[in-house]
Design an enzyme around this catalytic site. Structure first.
Site, PDB file in Angstrom:
ATOM      1  N   LYS A  14      -0.228  94.762  14.529  1.00 22.84           N
ATOM      2  CA  LYS A  14       0.582  95.989  14.531  1.00 22.84           C
ATOM      3  C   LYS A  14       2.033  95.687  14.936  1.00 22.84           C
ATOM      4  O   LYS A  14       2.970  96.167  14.325  1.00 22.84           O
ATOM      5  CB  LYS A  14       0.050  97.014  15.552  1.00 22.84           C
ATOM      6  CG  LYS A  14      -1.345  97.498  15.336  1.00 22.84           C
ATOM      7  CD  LYS A  14      -1.732  98.547  16.372  1.00 22.84           C
ATOM      8  CE  LYS A  14      -1.829  98.036  17.797  1.00 22.84           C
ATOM      9  NZ  LYS A  14      -2.899  97.065  18.042  1.00 22.84           N
ATOM     10  N   ARG A  90      -3.562 105.962  21.620  1.00 20.54           N
ATOM     11  CA  ARG A  90      -4.756 105.110  21.680  1.00 20.54           C
ATOM     12  C   ARG A  90      -5.982 105.904  22.112  1.00 20.54           C
ATOM     13  O   ARG A  90      -7.066 105.331  22.217  1.00 20.54           O
ATOM     14  CB  ARG A  90      -4.526 104.013  22.713  1.00 20.54           C
ATOM     15  CG  ARG A  90      -4.167 102.652  22.121  1.00 20.54           C
ATOM     16  CD  ARG A  90      -3.770 101.760  23.266  1.00 20.54           C
ATOM     17  NE  ARG A  90      -3.964 100.374  23.059  1.00 20.54           N
ATOM     18  CZ  ARG A  90      -2.982  99.508  22.805  1.00 20.54           C
ATOM     19  NH1 ARG A  90      -1.748  99.924  22.632  1.00 20.54           N
ATOM     20  NH2 ARG A  90      -3.243  98.233  22.719  1.00 20.54           N
ATOM     21  N   ARG A 129      -2.546  82.932  20.198  1.00 16.19           N
ATOM     22  CA  ARG A 129      -1.218  83.560  20.221  1.00 16.19           C
ATOM     23  C   ARG A 129      -0.432  83.049  21.423  1.00 16.19           C
ATOM     24  O   ARG A 129      -0.984  82.917  22.509  1.00 16.19           O
ATOM     25  CB  ARG A 129      -1.396  85.075  20.299  1.00 16.19           C
ATOM     26  CG  ARG A 129      -0.094  85.823  20.543  1.00 16.19           C
ATOM     27  CD  ARG A 129      -0.205  87.265  20.176  1.00 16.19           C
ATOM     28  NE  ARG A 129      -0.868  88.083  21.175  1.00 16.19           N
ATOM     29  CZ  ARG A 129      -0.991  89.409  21.086  1.00 16.19           C
ATOM     30  NH1 ARG A 129      -0.506  90.044  20.025  1.00 16.19           N
ATOM     31  NH2 ARG A 129      -1.606  90.087  22.020  1.00 16.19           N
ATOM     32  N   ARG A 162      -0.594  85.279  26.761  1.00 13.50           N
ATOM     33  CA  ARG A 162      -0.455  86.532  27.511  1.00 13.50           C
ATOM     34  C   ARG A 162      -1.639  86.673  28.449  1.00 13.50           C
ATOM     35  O   ARG A 162      -2.758  86.325  28.068  1.00 13.50           O
ATOM     36  CB  ARG A 162      -0.451  87.690  26.504  1.00 13.50           C
ATOM     37  CG  ARG A 162       0.777  88.555  26.579  1.00 13.50           C
ATOM     38  CD  ARG A 162       0.853  89.478  25.405  1.00 13.50           C
ATOM     39  NE  ARG A 162      -0.138  90.556  25.464  1.00 13.50           N
ATOM     40  CZ  ARG A 162      -0.189  91.562  24.598  1.00 13.50           C
ATOM     41  NH1 ARG A 162       0.681  91.620  23.620  1.00 13.50           N
ATOM     42  NH2 ARG A 162      -1.104  92.486  24.707  1.00 13.50           N
ATOM     43  N   ARG A 173     -10.822  94.531  25.865  1.00 14.12           N
ATOM     44  CA  ARG A 173      -9.875  95.334  25.078  1.00 14.12           C
ATOM     45  C   ARG A 173     -10.515  95.794  23.766  1.00 14.12           C
ATOM     46  O   ARG A 173     -10.273  96.914  23.310  1.00 14.12           O
ATOM     47  CB  ARG A 173      -8.599  94.524  24.796  1.00 14.12           C
ATOM     48  CG  ARG A 173      -7.718  94.380  26.041  1.00 14.12           C
ATOM     49  CD  ARG A 173      -6.701  93.253  25.895  1.00 14.12           C
ATOM     50  NE  ARG A 173      -5.719  93.488  24.870  1.00 14.12           N
ATOM     51  CZ  ARG A 173      -5.008  92.519  24.283  1.00 14.12           C
ATOM     52  NH1 ARG A 173      -5.188  91.260  24.634  1.00 14.12           N
ATOM     53  NH2 ARG A 173      -4.123  92.819  23.368  1.00 14.12           N
TER      54      ARG A 173
HETATM   55  P1  AMP Z   1      -0.530  96.038  23.396  1.00 14.89           P
HETATM   56  O1  AMP Z   1       0.700  95.220  23.620  1.00 14.89           O
HETATM   57  O2  AMP Z   1      -0.309  97.185  22.464  1.00 14.89           O
HETATM   58  O3  AMP Z   1      -1.722  95.185  23.010  1.00 14.89           O
HETATM   59  O4  AMP Z   1      -0.908  96.703  24.804  1.00 14.89           O
HETATM   60  C1  AMP Z   1      -1.198  95.905  25.920  1.00 14.89           C
HETATM   61  C2  AMP Z   1      -1.853  96.750  27.004  1.00 14.89           C
HETATM   62  O5  AMP Z   1      -0.946  97.784  27.415  1.00 14.89           O
HETATM   63  C3  AMP Z   1      -3.128  97.469  26.608  1.00 14.89           C
HETATM   64  O6  AMP Z   1      -4.284  96.660  26.691  1.00 14.89           O
HETATM   65  C4  AMP Z   1      -3.151  98.608  27.641  1.00 14.89           C
HETATM   66  O7  AMP Z   1      -3.553  98.140  28.900  1.00 14.89           O
HETATM   67  C5  AMP Z   1      -1.663  98.972  27.727  1.00 14.89           C
HETATM   68  N1  AMP Z   1      -1.300 100.006  26.737  1.00 14.89           N
HETATM   69  C6  AMP Z   1      -0.486  99.861  25.676  1.00 14.89           C
HETATM   70  N2  AMP Z   1      -0.393 101.007  24.977  1.00 14.89           N
HETATM   71  C7  AMP Z   1      -1.181 101.904  25.613  1.00 14.89           C
HETATM   72  C8  AMP Z   1      -1.539 103.252  25.365  1.00 14.89           C
HETATM   73  N3  AMP Z   1      -1.072 103.948  24.308  1.00 14.89           N
HETATM   74  N4  AMP Z   1      -2.384 103.863  26.244  1.00 14.89           N
HETATM   75  C9  AMP Z   1      -2.867 103.198  27.314  1.00 14.89           C
HETATM   76  N5  AMP Z   1      -2.601 101.914  27.599  1.00 14.89           N
HETATM   77  C10 AMP Z   1      -1.764 101.262  26.752  1.00 14.89           C
END
Ligand code: AMP
Length: 214
Positions: A14, A90, A129, A162, A173
């Site tokens: 994404k 989400r 990654r 990460r 996740r």
């Molecule tokens: P991402 O970089 O999109 O994979 O997000 C990394 C982490 O940030 C996720 O595993 C969540 O812990 C948190 N996070 C990101 N976006 C959201 C969201 N819309 N709602 C809740 N937690 C989020």
């Protein structure tokens, strides 16, 4: 101003797709994951509050991310063609909160893109990654390796796994995605705004498929 939502499991690309699309279209890129990681890096009060959720693969509480997104939408420049929400909403409550924010700003949801890939591939992608500590550039040890191992080609910073890309956290996740985020597929299908785009191929192929839709 258009609002596009990029939906899909962790590791489906994404963020990469949003970055390419925003670069080519002038849309603003709003990534909740990126904003949360910036708060953590700055060691702000908000960052300290959310770190544990991220490190353990849990979702940050809806009201925290919703407030963040609402602030970002509120300060967008009026002359941009639109914005991409990458990783938000989400959960169904977040989608309902988004409807409210869009209404308040006299905006409408455009399309929702669901990126799809098989789970084994997502796990492999996330474990290989590597992200730059300084500028956030993303590489992959097997599919997009940096010229010099461990060194960012953009800024010379250090590349790292990460903290939430460790195998156990990735499994968590993915489970959270299935439980909390997948119900959004039906939510948006019912509104007739959902488009599916493959996320399992090479970046160029996935991007070409995306550009056929938007
Ligand atoms: P991402 O970089 O999109 O994979 O997000 C990394 C982490 O940030 C996720 O595993 C969540 O812990 C948190 N996070 C990101 N976006 C959201 C969201 N819309 N709602 C809740 N937690 C989020």
């Amino acid at each position: 101003m258009k609002c596009y939502v990029f939906l899909g499991p962790p590791g489906v690309g994404k963020g990469t797709m949003a970055e390419l699309f925003c670069r080519d279209s002038g849309f603003a890129h709003i990534s909740t994951g990126e904003s949360l990681r910036e708060e953590i890096k700055r060691n702000s009060a908000a960052g300290r509050k959310v770190q544990h959720y991220i490190d353990t693969g849990q979702l940050v509480p809806d009201e925290v991310v919703a407030a963040m997104v609402s602030r970002r939408i509120g300060v967008l420049k009026a002359d941009i063609p639109g914005f991409v929400l990458d990783g938000y909403p989400r959960t169904v409550p977040q989608a309902e909160l988004l409807d409210g924010v869009l209404n308040e700003n006299q905006l409408q949801l455009g399309v929702v893109i669901l990126f799809e890939a098989e789970e084994g591939l997502l796990v492999r992608r996330l474990s290989t990654r590597r992200v730059c500590d300084s500028c956030g550039a993303v590489f992959n040890e097997s599919t997009n390796p940096p010229r010099q191992p461990g060194v960012c080609e953009v800024c010379g910073g250090e590349l790292r796994l990460r903290s939430d890309d460790q195998a156990d956290t990735v499994r968590q996740r993915l489970q959270v995605y299935r439980q909390e985020t997948e119900p959004l597929i039906e939510y948006y299908e019912q509104r007739d705004v959902l488009h599916r785009v493959p996320g399992g191929g090479a970046v160029e192929d996935n991007y070409a498929a995306l550009r056929e839709v938007i």
